[in-house]
Each structure stands twice: as C-alpha cells, then as structure tokens.
Design an enzyme around this catalytic site. Sequence first.
Site, mmCIF file in Angstrom:
data_model
loop_
_atom_site.group_PDB
_atom_site.id
_atom_site.type_symbol
_atom_site.label_atom_id
_atom_site.label_comp_id
_atom_site.label_asym_id
_atom_site.label_seq_id
_atom_site.Cartn_x
_atom_site.Cartn_y
_atom_site.Cartn_z
ATOM 1 N N ASP A 112 67.575 -27.500 20.277
ATOM 2 C CA ASP A 112 67.866 -28.575 21.234
ATOM 3 C C ASP A 112 69.375 -28.814 21.341
ATOM 4 O O ASP A 112 69.909 -28.996 22.435
ATOM 5 C CB ASP A 112 67.161 -29.875 20.823
ATOM 6 C CG ASP A 112 65.698 -29.903 21.283
ATOM 7 O OD1 ASP A 112 65.314 -29.021 22.093
ATOM 8 O OD2 ASP A 112 64.951 -30.797 20.841
ATOM 9 N N GLU A 134 63.912 -26.623 15.589
ATOM 10 C CA GLU A 134 63.785 -27.224 16.923
ATOM 11 C C GLU A 134 65.006 -28.079 17.252
ATOM 12 O O GLU A 134 65.507 -28.049 18.373
ATOM 13 C CB GLU A 134 62.507 -28.062 17.028
ATOM 14 C CG GLU A 134 61.221 -27.257 16.964
ATOM 15 C CD GLU A 134 61.179 -26.107 17.977
ATOM 16 O OE1 GLU A 134 61.684 -26.282 19.110
ATOM 17 O OE2 GLU A 134 60.675 -25.029 17.622
ATOM 18 N N HIS A 138 67.061 -23.809 25.394
ATOM 19 C CA HIS A 138 66.447 -24.142 24.105
ATOM 20 C C HIS A 138 65.908 -22.868 23.433
ATOM 21 O O HIS A 138 66.157 -22.621 22.252
ATOM 22 C CB HIS A 138 65.329 -25.165 24.314
ATOM 23 C CG HIS A 138 64.476 -25.390 23.097
ATOM 24 N ND1 HIS A 138 64.703 -26.413 22.199
ATOM 25 C CD2 HIS A 138 63.419 -24.696 22.619
ATOM 26 C CE1 HIS A 138 63.815 -26.337 21.223
ATOM 27 N NE2 HIS A 138 63.014 -25.299 21.446
ATOM 28 N N GLU A 139 65.205 -22.061 24.202
ATOM 29 C CA GLU A 139 64.665 -20.813 23.650
ATOM 30 C C GLU A 139 65.794 -19.895 23.190
ATOM 31 O O GLU A 139 65.692 -19.239 22.158
ATOM 32 C CB GLU A 139 63.792 -20.092 24.693
ATOM 33 C CG GLU A 139 62.517 -20.849 25.077
ATOM 34 C CD GLU A 139 61.613 -21.124 23.879
ATOM 35 O OE1 GLU A 139 61.525 -20.274 22.984
ATOM 36 O OE2 GLU A 139 61.005 -22.209 23.837
#
Length: 414
Positions: free
Chosen positions: A359, A355, A277-278
Amino acid sequence: MNNFTWIFLLAVFGGLLLELWLLGRQARSVRDHRNQVPATFAEKIPLQQHQKAASYTLANISLEGANLLFGVILLLAFTLGGGLNWLYGLWQAVPVSELWRGVGLLLSVLGLSTLLELPLNAWRTFVIEEKYGFNRTTLRRFLIDQLLQLMLMLAITTPLLASILWLMAQTGNGWWLWAWVVLTGFTLLLSWIYPLIIAPMFNKFSPLQDPALKKRLEKLLQRCGFHSKGMFVMDGSRRSSHGNAYFSGFGKSKRIVFFDTLLDGLEADEIEAVLAHELGHFKHRHVLKRMLYMATVSLLGLALLNWLMQQEWFFQGLGATTQSHAMALALFLLATPAFTTFVTPFFTAWSRKHEFEADSYAAQQSSAAALISGLVKLYRDNADTLTPDPLYSAFHHGHPPAAVRIAHLSSKLE
Ligand SMILES: [Zn+2]
C-alpha cells in the site's frame, strides 16, 4: 491409543474450540454493527449495502462452522476411526507393487476428502453466493470444474507422491533431503506452468484492450521498472461477480491479470492504484520471500516426518495398524494441520506487513486517494464486512481490515 493420542485429541479439539470461539466473536461483531455504517465509510457505502455485507458475512460464518466440524469428523474417521487402515487393506488386494499401493492409498485419501467436501462447496456456490447475487456459474459448469480440478490434482500429485515414496524406499536415511529437492523443484515448475497451462483450462485470458487504460498502466510499469509478458483480462464474471487482480508466474511467464469484474467496477486511476499495489508486492520481493519461507517449512516438515516415521508411538497414537511409508505420509499430512492452527496469527501478521508495504508503495508511485476509493468500491461490491472482530481478523485476514488499511493509506495523503 497412547499418550500421543491424547496430545493429538487435545490439539484437534483445542483448535476446534478456538476456531468456533473466534467465529462466534466475529458473528457478534458483525451483528452488533449491523445497523450503522462505520464513520469512515458513511459517505460512500449506503446502509442497505452495509447490511447486505453483514448478512453475507453471517451466512459465510455458518458455513465455516459446518466446514470446521466436518473437517474434524473426517480427520478422526481417517485416523482413530480406522479409515486409513481400511483403505490400506483395500489396496493390499490390488495386484500392483508396494509403491503404487502407497500412491493409491494417498490418492484415495485426497480423492475421498475432495468428494466429501463437494456438498459444502455446492452449498457455498448455489445457496450463499446465489442468494447474495455473486454466483454466475451453472450446475453444469460447477460439475465440470470439480471434475477438471480432480483430474488435475491426480495428474499433479501422482508423479510427486510416486517419486517421494520411491525416494523413501530407495535412498535410506537421507531420503527427506532428496524429497525436499524434488518437492521444491516441483513447486517451482508448477508456478511457472500455472499461468501458461493450468489457469487457461478454467478461464479465458485476453490481452487488455482499452487503449487509454493500457497506456496509463504501461506508464506506471515503466515508472516502476517492471517488465512483464503483458496485461491480461480474465473472464472471472463467468463464475462470480467478485473482483480481483493478481500477478502470476515468474521469470518469462510473469503476467498481470485483472478480473473483468474489477475493470468494470473501477475508474482508471483506481485500477492504476490497484496495479501499483500489486507492483509493490513485486518490488518488495514478497513472492520470493513467501517461496523461501515455504521451502524452509517443507524442509523442516520432511525432517520431522523422517523422525516420526521411525517412532512406533506415532503410528499407534493415530490409530494406524501398519507402519508403511505411505501410511506415515498420510498420517503426517492429515494430522499436521491440527497442530499448526495455533501459529496462524504469526503468518497472518507477516502477510499484513506485506500488504502495508505494498500500500505504501502504491501511495508513492500512484495515488493513495485513488487506492482508497478503489478499495472502498471493492469492499462494497464484494460485500466484505467493514466491522470484523479484531481477534478473528488477526487469525484469518492476511489483508488488514478495511478501516485499518484505509487509515494507514490516509496517513500517506498530503
Ligand atoms: Zn496485496
């Protein structure tokens, strides 16, 4: 007092009422759902944990309400209440140049605000975080942290403020362009030295040890074509049991940081998904976009300040009796947030878009299922509410609410 005073007061109290109304909605939403775990989470989160999250969220809402009221009192005391005029008078008696008197005025405002906010910070740490079992810091470390932060703030802002005030005095009408160059350069420098110098002042960073996990994560980095100066574990558990992971720095100082609390709480596949995710943020250039956005906003802000400081009504409307450069800067820094409350949902929506993108990237490169189970554990262990008010959330949660985020990830499962 003039018409601008009324516009200012309208923004201040309009913003306060809006925020308090949103907090009230949030409290109601949490309270109403207190006795039932939402269906998506029913299997993974026991009712007792859910109720703890509700109580914890409600306690934070009360604190946030106190914070808002305090902020408004402080703002009005500095501006219309004559606080800035008083501080300005005090500095006029100090035998230094006009420039350093200006720096002194601005630092006094920053220092006083920090000092006056101390009791609320202490309340958060030693009453709320303590009661719900998150606090790991001691009073001694808390005070050292605060002192260190204050000294760091002085070390960072003094040269910045001095150079901006110098440019305002010396470079005529185009000062704001020069100031923007200095400010942007300064921001870049700060984000470069943050992981190397500033973060280590507060925490210990040790290279990730666990060989199996390390191998797994390095494979992911390779798959994603990412080069970093290493993976580090931060001793976040010294202060709090909340867990997290982040990226910091850029270029050669770029590094991946895991809180030790995150590594303790999650399985290897979940940690991999969190890292993916990061990496998604990195791949989509979110940090760069955010920096460009901030640079644009600060350019517009400085241009606006340049115009405002030539208007007598700006000073008079906010209660200032002198019209120095430092006074203009102080008024601008204090008053602007009152007007920006109303645009926060746009920024929040933008952040949520990022975000979702991160994801999706994690689902592609790692596993949506592992990210879901990791997220559920993080929400559970951080006692984040699963039932926020949608409107409150639209204003304040840059990360989409748990249920929304998990629904989005579930759509990526085969
Ligand atoms: Zn993220």
